[in-house]
Each structure stands twice: as C-alpha cells, then as structure tokens.
Design a protein around this motif. Structure first.
Motif, PDB file in Angstrom:
ATOM      1  N   GLY A   1       0.608  -1.481  -0.067  1.00  0.00           N
ATOM      2  CA  GLY A   1      -0.020   0.034  -0.007  1.00  0.00           C
ATOM      3  C   GLY A   1       0.817   1.308  -0.176  1.00  0.00           C
ATOM      4  N   CYS A   2       1.475   1.451   1.308  1.00  0.00           N
ATOM      5  CA  CYS A   2       2.751   2.720   0.672  1.00  0.00           C
ATOM      6  C   CYS A   2       3.445   2.773  -0.370  1.00  0.00           C
ATOM      7  CB  CYS A   2       4.118   2.154   1.669  1.00  0.00           C
ATOM      8  SG  CYS A   2       3.173   2.201   3.930  1.00  0.00           S
ATOM      9  N   LYS A   3       4.264   1.184  -1.056  1.00  0.00           N
ATOM     10  CA  LYS A   3       4.550   1.494  -2.354  1.00  0.00           C
ATOM     11  C   LYS A   3       3.608   2.236  -3.642  1.00  0.00           C
ATOM     12  CE  LYS A   3       7.697  -1.748  -3.723  1.00  0.00           C
ATOM     13  NZ  LYS A   3       8.430  -2.620  -4.108  1.00  0.00           N
ATOM     14  N   LEU A   4       2.408   1.370  -3.263  1.00  0.00           N
ATOM     15  CA  LEU A   4       1.654   2.294  -4.139  1.00  0.00           C
ATOM     16  C   LEU A   4       1.340   3.853  -4.327  1.00  0.00           C
ATOM     17  CD1 LEU A   4      -0.662   1.356  -6.231  1.00  0.00           C
ATOM     18  CD2 LEU A   4      -2.024   1.847  -4.854  1.00  0.00           C
ATOM     19  N   LEU A   5       1.217   4.503  -2.747  1.00  0.00           N
ATOM     20  CA  LEU A   5       1.326   5.534  -2.908  1.00  0.00           C
ATOM     21  C   LEU A   5       2.037   6.472  -3.834  1.00  0.00           C
ATOM     22  CD1 LEU A   5      -1.313   4.599  -1.269  1.00  0.00           C
ATOM     23  CD2 LEU A   5      -1.327   6.454   0.693  1.00  0.00           C
ATOM     24  N   ASP A   6       3.094   5.954  -2.800  1.00  0.00           N
ATOM     25  CA  ASP A   6       4.691   6.744  -3.114  1.00  0.00           C
ATOM     26  C   ASP A   6       4.861   6.745  -4.268  1.00  0.00           C
ATOM     27  OD1 ASP A   6       5.480   7.028  -0.855  1.00  0.00           O
ATOM     28  OD2 ASP A   6       6.526   5.245  -0.509  1.00  0.00           O
ATOM     29  N   GLN A   7       4.378   5.410  -5.492  1.00  0.00           N
ATOM     30  CA  GLN A   7       4.753   5.717  -6.575  1.00  0.00           C
ATOM     31  C   GLN A   7       3.539   6.668  -6.952  1.00  0.00           C
ATOM     32  OE1 GLN A   7       5.077   1.852  -8.945  1.00  0.00           O
ATOM     33  NE2 GLN A   7       6.593   1.437  -7.237  1.00  0.00           N
ATOM     34  N   ILE A   8       2.739   7.022  -6.460  1.00  0.00           N
ATOM     35  CA  ILE A   8       1.430   7.709  -7.859  1.00  0.00           C
ATOM     36  C   ILE A   8       1.587   9.194  -7.134  1.00  0.00           C
ATOM     37  CG2 ILE A   8      -0.676   8.480  -7.152  1.00  0.00           C
ATOM     38  CD1 ILE A   8      -1.233   5.423  -6.466  1.00  0.00           C
ATOM     39  N   ASP A   9       2.682   9.325  -5.594  1.00  0.00           N
ATOM     40  CA  ASP A   9       2.656  10.741  -5.643  1.00  0.00           C
ATOM     41  C   ASP A   9       3.994  11.188  -6.281  1.00  0.00           C
ATOM     42  OD1 ASP A   9       2.951  12.963  -4.935  1.00  0.00           O
ATOM     43  OD2 ASP A   9       4.443  12.346  -2.971  1.00  0.00           O
ATOM     44  N   ALA A  10       4.289   9.819  -7.328  1.00  0.00           N
ATOM     45  CA  ALA A  10       6.181  10.452  -8.028  1.00  0.00           C
ATOM     46  C   ALA A  10       6.074  10.666  -9.561  1.00  0.00           C
ATOM     47  CB  ALA A  10       7.197   8.896  -7.301  1.00  0.00           C
ATOM     48  N   ILE A  11       4.416  10.046  -9.371  1.00  0.00           N
ATOM     49  CA  ILE A  11       4.400  10.465 -10.591  1.00  0.00           C
ATOM     50  C   ILE A  11       4.565  11.725 -11.409  1.00  0.00           C
ATOM     51  CG2 ILE A  11       2.689  10.147 -13.137  1.00  0.00           C
ATOM     52  CD1 ILE A  11       1.404   7.609 -11.374  1.00  0.00           C
ATOM     53  N   PRO A  12       5.388  12.108 -12.403  1.00  0.00           N
ATOM     54  CA  PRO A  12       6.255  13.604 -12.822  1.00  0.00           C
ATOM     55  C   PRO A  12       5.125  14.336 -13.550  1.00  0.00           C
ATOM     56  CG  PRO A  12       7.066  12.084 -14.339  1.00  0.00           C
ATOM     57  CD  PRO A  12       6.560  10.889 -13.527  1.00  0.00           C
ATOM     58  N   TYR A  13       4.830  13.941 -14.223  1.00  0.00           N
ATOM     59  CA  TYR A  13       3.103  14.688 -14.853  1.00  0.00           C
ATOM     60  C   TYR A  13       2.326  14.436 -14.221  1.00  0.00           C
ATOM     61  CZ  TYR A  13       7.383  14.825 -18.168  1.00  0.00           C
ATOM     62  OH  TYR A  13       9.125  15.657 -18.213  1.00  0.00           O
TER      63      TYR A  13
ATOM     64  N   LEU B   1      -1.250  14.712 -16.517  1.00  0.00           N
ATOM     65  CA  LEU B   1      -2.393  13.517 -17.145  1.00  0.00           C
ATOM     66  C   LEU B   1      -1.515  12.443 -16.839  1.00  0.00           C
ATOM     67  CD1 LEU B   1      -3.566  13.651 -19.613  1.00  0.00           C
ATOM     68  CD2 LEU B   1      -1.933  13.826 -20.843  1.00  0.00           C
ATOM     69  N   LYS B   2      -0.026  11.966 -16.862  1.00  0.00           N
ATOM     70  CA  LYS B   2       0.009  10.480 -16.609  1.00  0.00           C
ATOM     71  C   LYS B   2      -0.539  10.672 -14.788  1.00  0.00           C
ATOM     72  CE  LYS B   2       3.846   9.675 -19.050  1.00  0.00           C
ATOM     73  NZ  LYS B   2       5.597   9.214 -19.563  1.00  0.00           N
ATOM     74  N   GLN B   3      -0.234  10.812 -14.015  1.00  0.00           N
ATOM     75  CA  GLN B   3      -1.099  10.850 -13.092  1.00  0.00           C
ATOM     76  C   GLN B   3      -2.006  10.611 -12.710  1.00  0.00           C
ATOM     77  OE1 GLN B   3      -1.335  13.135  -9.581  1.00  0.00           O
ATOM     78  NE2 GLN B   3       0.034  12.651  -8.291  1.00  0.00           N
ATOM     79  N   GLN B   4      -3.591  11.062 -13.670  1.00  0.00           N
ATOM     80  CA  GLN B   4      -4.630  11.240 -14.096  1.00  0.00           C
ATOM     81  C   GLN B   4      -4.886   9.890 -14.379  1.00  0.00           C
ATOM     82  OE1 GLN B   4      -5.807  14.203 -15.794  1.00  0.00           O
ATOM     83  NE2 GLN B   4      -5.907  15.858 -14.273  1.00  0.00           N
ATOM     84  N   LYS B   5      -4.360   9.730 -15.155  1.00  0.00           N
ATOM     85  CA  LYS B   5      -3.969   8.056 -16.345  1.00  0.00           C
ATOM     86  C   LYS B   5      -4.349   6.470 -15.112  1.00  0.00           C
ATOM     87  CE  LYS B   5      -3.029   9.609 -21.086  1.00  0.00           C
ATOM     88  NZ  LYS B   5      -2.262   9.183 -22.034  1.00  0.00           N
ATOM     89  N   PHE B   6      -3.441   7.106 -13.910  1.00  0.00           N
ATOM     90  CA  PHE B   6      -3.287   5.718 -13.403  1.00  0.00           C
ATOM     91  C   PHE B   6      -3.816   5.895 -12.541  1.00  0.00           C
ATOM     92  CE2 PHE B   6      -1.294   3.598  -9.620  1.00  0.00           C
ATOM     93  CZ  PHE B   6      -1.521   2.283 -10.231  1.00  0.00           C
ATOM     94  N   LEU B   7      -4.939   6.689 -11.732  1.00  0.00           N
ATOM     95  CA  LEU B   7      -5.796   7.236 -10.816  1.00  0.00           C
ATOM     96  C   LEU B   7      -7.102   5.940 -11.687  1.00  0.00           C
ATOM     97  CD1 LEU B   7      -4.592  10.618  -9.357  1.00  0.00           C
ATOM     98  CD2 LEU B   7      -5.140   8.169  -7.799  1.00  0.00           C
ATOM     99  N   ASN B   8      -7.084   6.613 -13.003  1.00  0.00           N
ATOM    100  CA  ASN B   8      -8.138   6.383 -13.605  1.00  0.00           C
ATOM    101  C   ASN B   8      -8.640   5.210 -14.003  1.00  0.00           C
ATOM    102  OD1 ASN B   8     -10.208   8.647 -15.121  1.00  0.00           O
ATOM    103  ND2 ASN B   8      -8.087   9.580 -14.762  1.00  0.00           N
ATOM    104  N   PHE B   9      -7.182   4.268 -14.042  1.00  0.00           N
ATOM    105  CA  PHE B   9      -6.511   2.857 -14.098  1.00  0.00           C
ATOM    106  C   PHE B   9      -7.429   1.918 -12.813  1.00  0.00           C
ATOM    107  CE2 PHE B   9      -4.383  -1.096 -13.227  1.00  0.00           C
ATOM    108  CZ  PHE B   9      -5.274  -1.342 -14.511  1.00  0.00           C
TER     109      PHE B   9
END
Length: 352
Positions: A269-281, A283-291
């Motif tokens: 869970g913590c790795k997932l949150l860290d990786q989402i937070d670290a997505i640099p752009y 739009l890319k962060q939004q795309k993963f959150l949608n998925f």
C-alpha cells in the motif's frame, strides 16, 4: 475469454438477475452497525450513504425535467435499443447506500464531515480518517453481503449461480469471497481502535486536489493489481493476505478531493502511494488514478454529464469494460497509460 461472448453472457445473466432481483437483495441484505461499540447503538439500522447525499452526490447528479439522477457502476440494465448492458439511471436518495450503521453512529461518527458537506480539509487528518473509515465500512459490508448471497439455499438463486458458473468456477468464487473476508478482519480491528481512541494520524495518506468538479465519486477499499511502474502484484486472490488501499473521491462545488490511505506497515500500500505521488506529470498521474479506480472499485458513481456526452459506441465500450472487470472469470486488466481510454480528471470533463 472472448469479449463478445462475455457481453452476451452478461446480458443474459442480467435478464435472469432482473427477474429475481428483489429476492436476491432480500437474501443478501445484512443490517448491522459497523461501529465496534454495540452497546451505544440506537436502532433502527439506517440506510447510510457512503458518499454525502447533500454533498458529492448532489454535485454529480443531473436534472432532466425535474427528475434528478446519476449512474453507478453496479446498477445496470439492458439497453434494448442498442443491445448492450448499460448503466441505469439512479436517484441519489438510494445511491451508494448500505445498511451499515445504526441511527446514532451514522450521525455521531460522521457529523464533522456531514453537517457542512464542503468542509473537508485536506490538511485535517480527522477528516481524512473519517472518509477512509466510511469507505472501508461499505466495502466490508458489501463483501459480507456477497458471501451471504453465495451461501443462499434459495432454489432460484442457486439456479442463477449454476447458470453463471461451472462447478469449479463457483467453488473458486466462493473461496475468493471467503478469502477476501479474511482480509478485513485485522484492518477492522485497527481502524476501530483508532476510531475509538481518536488516533486519526496513524494511516499514511496521499491526498490529491483538483480545482474543479470532476464527474466521479468513489468510496472503496481497493486491492491493487498493478503499480504505476507496470509491475503486476497480488495476482492470486486466494493468497493468504491481500493488501488494500482506502480510497475516497469527493467532488465538491469547485474542487475534487482524492484521499488514498494505507497502513504504515503495509509495504504494498505504501509503495503504491509513493509511486503515485512520484509520477512526474499530472496527466500521467491522472491516467493511473483512472485505471486504479476503474479496475479496483465497485462503489463508483459517475455523473450523467460525463456518460451522456459519450457516443453510443464509446458508451457501449465503457460498459463492456465494466463487464470485463466485473466478471471474475476474466484476468486482471494490465495498465497501459497509452491505451486506457478514460480520464475523469481531465479539466475538459469538469462539471460546470
């Protein structure tokens, strides 16, 4: 499994489901207060909203000739005109409800975030915890109801299950639900203890805020199967323990808040949150959150302002993707940021 075959089967199963829908809901329904202190309970058990009726749901709904409605991924009907398994118009009075809190606890626990629907403060851990607790509550409640449904001895429900699954698939589905129930036991003990002791800062939070009203609301406890880096995780639902993330999406009048929370000693869970937070752009962060939301959450509410601007073909494809995910005979979706077609968080999809 061939997608056309899945959709044909889903339509036929839905027709069977509709014929005995009231019986299924009656058989599966559980009325029980999720709060740990049962001595405080004041009956009756309420039909509680997992998302604020006067807050998020109000901002998502659409008014058509005095009739207000929205869409929920779990509420479906056959579209006879275009022959596909469509989303069903649902009023916010019944949207995202579950019989999971008594009248006292439903009011008492959540009054801080309910009495003023737009008060949610992303820097206030109590607010974040209460939203996470409620998302956890509906997910647990729905899973217990699913288990009760699978254990039903009603002949019509047994017949429906036997038509949906072969004997091996049915046995695996029952095992999967029982395994999922086990995953709620220890998290509930910890969340209850923190609620009673008012220890709201013990979870690891990731909060994202957009300055506009997105056309989605969600209250869920999601078991992730993909990380943003593309790594597949937790692919066997019968593993001893599956890690999950408390997930809440709250659209307000002029902003949208996404609350993700994990136990601090949960490495996945913590790795997932860290990786989402670290997505640099963004739009890319939004795309993963949608998925992440689409693939993992059942209790998803979508505004008609989003769904109804899709072409008939795009709406059909949207619903067919839900069919694929909801069919537990199919494999988990794999994340591909170039191909996943949905973005609820794009400013162009904001509700004006």
């Amino acid at each position: 499994m061939d997608s056309d075959k899945i959709n044909e089967e889903m339509i036929e199963m839905r027709k069977q489901f509709n014929r005995i829908q009231s019986k299924i809901r009656s058989e599966a329904n559980i009325k029980d207060c999720f709060h740990p202190d049962k001595e405080e309970c004041v009956l009756p058990i309420k039909s509680a909203h997992s998302l604020q009726r006067q807050g998020s749901l109000r901002f998502l709904e659409k008014d058509l000739d005095g009739n207000r409605y929205l869409y929920i991924h779990t509420e479906r009907e056959h579209n006879f005109k275009h022959d596909f398994f469509d989303l069903k118009k649902t009023g916010r009075k019944v949207a995202t409800t579950f019989d999971g809190f008594c009248s006292f606890h439903d009011t008492e626990i959540f009054k801080l975030i309910e009495n003023e629907p737009e008060i949610t403060d992303i820097d206030n851990d109590e607010h974040l915890f209460l939203h996470s607790y409620r998302s956890f509550a509906i997910a647990a409640h729905r899973k217990f109801e699913e288990d009760k449904y699978y254990q039903s001895e009603d002949p019509e429900i047994i017949s429906l299950l036997n038509n949906m699954f072969n004997p091996v698939q049915l046995a695996e589905s029952k095992l999967g639900v029982r395994a999922a129930l086990n995953d709620f036991i220890e998290p509930k003990k910890r969340m209850d203890e923190w609620l009673l002791n008012k220890e709201y800062s013990n979870l690891e939070y990731l909060v994202i805020e957009y300055p506009y009203t997105c056309p989605i609301g969600c209250a869920a406890y999601i078991t992730p199967h993909q990380l943003p880096n593309g790594k597949s995780i937790q692919m066997n639902p019968l593993d001893e323990f599956q890690s999950s993330v408390f997930t809440t999406v709250l659209p307000f009048s002029n902003r949208t808040v996404i609350i993700l929370a994990a136990f601090p000693d949960d490495p996945i869970g913590c790795k997932l949150l860290d990786q989402i937070d670290a997505i640099p752009y963004e739009l890319k962060q939004q795309k993963f959150l949608n998925f992440f939301l689409f693939e993992g959450a059942e209790n998803v509410v979508i505004s008609p302002h989003f769904i109804e601007k899709l072409s008939t073909q795009k709406r059909k494809e949207y619903c067919e993707l839900i069919n694929f995910i909801q069919d537990n005979r199919t494999p988990f979706l794999k994340y591909n940021d170039k191909k996943f077609p949905i973005n609820y968080f794009d400013p162009s999809n904001a509700i004006k």
